[in-house]
Design a protein around this motif. Structure first.
Motif, mmCIF file in Angstrom:
data_model
loop_
_atom_site.group_PDB
_atom_site.id
_atom_site.type_symbol
_atom_site.label_atom_id
_atom_site.label_comp_id
_atom_site.label_asym_id
_atom_site.label_seq_id
_atom_site.Cartn_x
_atom_site.Cartn_y
_atom_site.Cartn_z
ATOM 1 N N GLY A 57 0.784 -1.225 -0.081
ATOM 2 C CA GLY A 57 -0.010 -0.193 0.012
ATOM 3 C C GLY A 57 0.635 1.311 -0.094
ATOM 4 O O GLY A 57 2.210 1.230 -0.217
ATOM 5 N N PRO A 58 0.318 2.422 0.195
ATOM 6 C CA PRO A 58 0.957 3.677 0.205
ATOM 7 C C PRO A 58 2.052 3.635 1.315
ATOM 8 O O PRO A 58 1.838 3.220 2.557
ATOM 9 N N ALA A 59 3.190 4.009 1.029
ATOM 10 C CA ALA A 59 4.386 3.915 1.894
ATOM 11 C C ALA A 59 3.861 4.468 3.407
ATOM 12 O O ALA A 59 4.288 3.939 4.523
ATOM 13 N N GLN A 60 3.233 5.675 3.352
ATOM 14 C CA GLN A 60 3.098 6.054 4.773
ATOM 15 C C GLN A 60 2.003 5.487 5.534
ATOM 16 O O GLN A 60 2.080 5.254 6.623
ATOM 17 N N ALA A 61 1.044 4.743 4.664
ATOM 18 C CA ALA A 61 -0.030 4.197 5.772
ATOM 19 C C ALA A 61 0.786 2.730 6.220
ATOM 20 O O ALA A 61 0.383 2.091 7.301
ATOM 21 N N VAL A 62 1.552 2.406 5.127
ATOM 22 C CA VAL A 62 2.389 0.968 5.551
ATOM 23 C C VAL A 62 3.061 1.340 6.930
ATOM 24 O O VAL A 62 3.237 0.635 7.947
ATOM 25 N N ASP A 63 3.972 2.160 6.821
ATOM 26 C CA ASP A 63 4.605 2.638 7.753
ATOM 27 C C ASP A 63 3.972 2.756 9.157
ATOM 28 O O ASP A 63 4.469 2.524 10.352
ATOM 29 N N GLN A 64 2.767 3.362 8.935
ATOM 30 C CA GLN A 64 1.891 3.891 10.341
ATOM 31 C C GLN A 64 1.622 2.383 10.987
ATOM 32 O O GLN A 64 1.666 2.285 12.288
ATOM 33 N N ILE A 65 1.054 1.443 10.221
ATOM 34 C CA ILE A 65 0.660 0.025 10.555
ATOM 35 C C ILE A 65 1.853 -0.678 11.130
ATOM 36 O O ILE A 65 1.913 -1.155 12.380
ATOM 37 N N THR A 66 3.208 -0.636 10.518
ATOM 38 C CA THR A 66 4.127 -1.471 11.062
ATOM 39 C C THR A 66 4.554 -0.877 12.339
ATOM 40 O O THR A 66 5.148 -1.426 13.413
ATOM 41 N N GLN A 67 4.648 0.486 12.439
ATOM 42 C CA GLN A 67 5.286 1.145 13.592
ATOM 43 C C GLN A 67 4.277 1.014 14.627
ATOM 44 O O GLN A 67 4.717 0.909 15.891
ATOM 45 N N ARG A 131 -10.514 -0.507 10.904
ATOM 46 C CA ARG A 131 -11.920 -0.074 10.850
ATOM 47 C C ARG A 131 -12.215 1.094 11.896
ATOM 48 O O ARG A 131 -12.645 2.091 11.696
ATOM 49 N N ALA A 132 -11.675 1.122 13.314
ATOM 50 C CA ALA A 132 -11.679 1.891 14.255
ATOM 51 C C ALA A 132 -10.850 3.052 13.884
ATOM 52 O O ALA A 132 -11.579 4.074 14.353
ATOM 53 N N ALA A 133 -9.920 3.077 13.189
ATOM 54 C CA ALA A 133 -9.412 4.295 12.602
ATOM 55 C C ALA A 133 -10.221 5.065 11.488
ATOM 56 O O ALA A 133 -9.528 6.089 11.034
#
Length: 333
Positions: A57-67, A131-133
């Motif tokens: 997915g978009p890098a920013q969204a992937v970074d947010q989930i992994t972090q 979903r909560a986000a």
């Protein structure tokens, strides 16, 4: 003339007997400890660390989930891929237990129930957090189990017929067919084929646990039984009856607890999971799940592992020492 007769009650046991008694006294508690260690270590040192999940997915969204995940002490290992197709491929080939595809128009979390319930819970939990986000998330199962046995409980119980069928058939053939190596190999092969037939008939036909190709499942279980029995009988052929004990210990105390039959290898401690998959029971469990729920995805390695154990066992049986100790009557004459 009188003869002095020593009382048998005063006779000291031979030194060898004393040593055997000491070996039993201290050996059995050690075996008990090793047994508990082998079964408890996977239970108390298992967790989601290093569990592979493909993500794209978009890098920013992937970074947010992994972090967010990495803030927890134990967290899965996210494997970044370039596309949804690659993420799904990794799940099908059992390189990842699931996948997360992030899309502003609607994300998808791919689960694989065939791997085991813990991974599905992990991935659906991630979907709920997304979903909560405020994200729209769809959950899709790429490897569903059967309606008759949605938890694939039958696969979890494969360890018993694999261990029993392998060790017991090896022990009986070692004692009953001593000195007849080719008959021994034929008998072990027949037991494996017939035993696997019974297992597949029950798991596929009666209880509906398995949902893949019947013949491949039958061959996989047969090779699992044969791998254990050939190896155990082969060690007995080379070193005597102690080989049966070694084979039983390896099967019951090492191969079975480290097999990951219920969940696959990913929840086991690092290193131990690899060892378990390189032994017959673990390889068979992984293979049967691949055949039953993933259309054979990821099955190459367990096929090779089981073949290697079978070849090693047959090679040892070919040099059966009991044949040299018990020559044919005509030859002995």
């Amino acid at each position: 003339m009188t003869t002095t007769v020593k009382s048998s009650h005063n006779t000291k046991p031979p030194k060898e007997t004393v040593m055997k008694a000491l070996a039993l006294t201290f050996g059995i508690p050690i075996v008990i400890g090793l047994m508990l260690w082998a079964f408890l270590t996977p239970t108390f040192h298992s967790g989601p660390s290093n569990v592979p999940i493909a993500i794209t997915g978009p890098a920013q969204a992937v970074d947010q989930i992994t972090q967010q995940a990495e803030q927890q002490e134990e967290h899965p290992e996210f494997v970044r891929v370039d596309s949804s197709e690659e993420a799904q491929r990794q799940v099908h080939e059992r390189e990842a237990v699931g996948a997360v595809v992030i899309d502003p128009q609607g994300s998808t979390v791919y689960t694989a129930t065939g791997n085991g319930a813990p991974y599905v819970q992990m991935l659906t939990g991630m979907a709920e957090k997304m979903r909560a986000a405020g994200q729209t998330v769809e959950v899709t199962d790429l490897a569903p189990t059967t309606q008759e046995d949605p938890q694939a409980t039958g696969v979890n119980l494969l360890g018993l017929p694999l261990a029993f069928g392998g060790v017991v058939s090896a022990a009986l053939s070692t004692f009953i067919l001593r000195g007849h190596k080719w008959l021994k190999i034929a008998a072990l092969s027949a037991i494996a084929l017939l035993g696997a037939g019974v297992a597949v008939w029950m798991l596929h036909g009666i209880y509906g646990t398995l949902g893949g190709n019947v013949w491949k499942e039958w061959l996989g279980i047969a090779m699992g039984i044969a791998a254990t029995s050939m190896l155990t009988a082969g060690m007995a052929a080379l070193i005597g009856t102690a080989g049966v004990a070694i084979g039983a210990i390896l099967t019951i105390f090492v191969a079975n607890p480290l097999s990951g039959l219920a969940t696959g290898p990913w929840l086991l401690p690092a290193g131990w999971s690899t060892l378990g998959q390189l032994m017959p029971i673990g390889a068979t469990g992984f293979l049967i799940r691949s055949l039953a729920f993933f259309d054979g995805g990821g099955a190459a390695r367990p096929w090779w592992v089981l073949s290697a154990w079978m070849i090693a066992g047959v090679a040892m049986l070919a040099f059966d020492r009991s044949e040299r100790k018990n020559p044919h009557p005509a030859e002995a004459a």
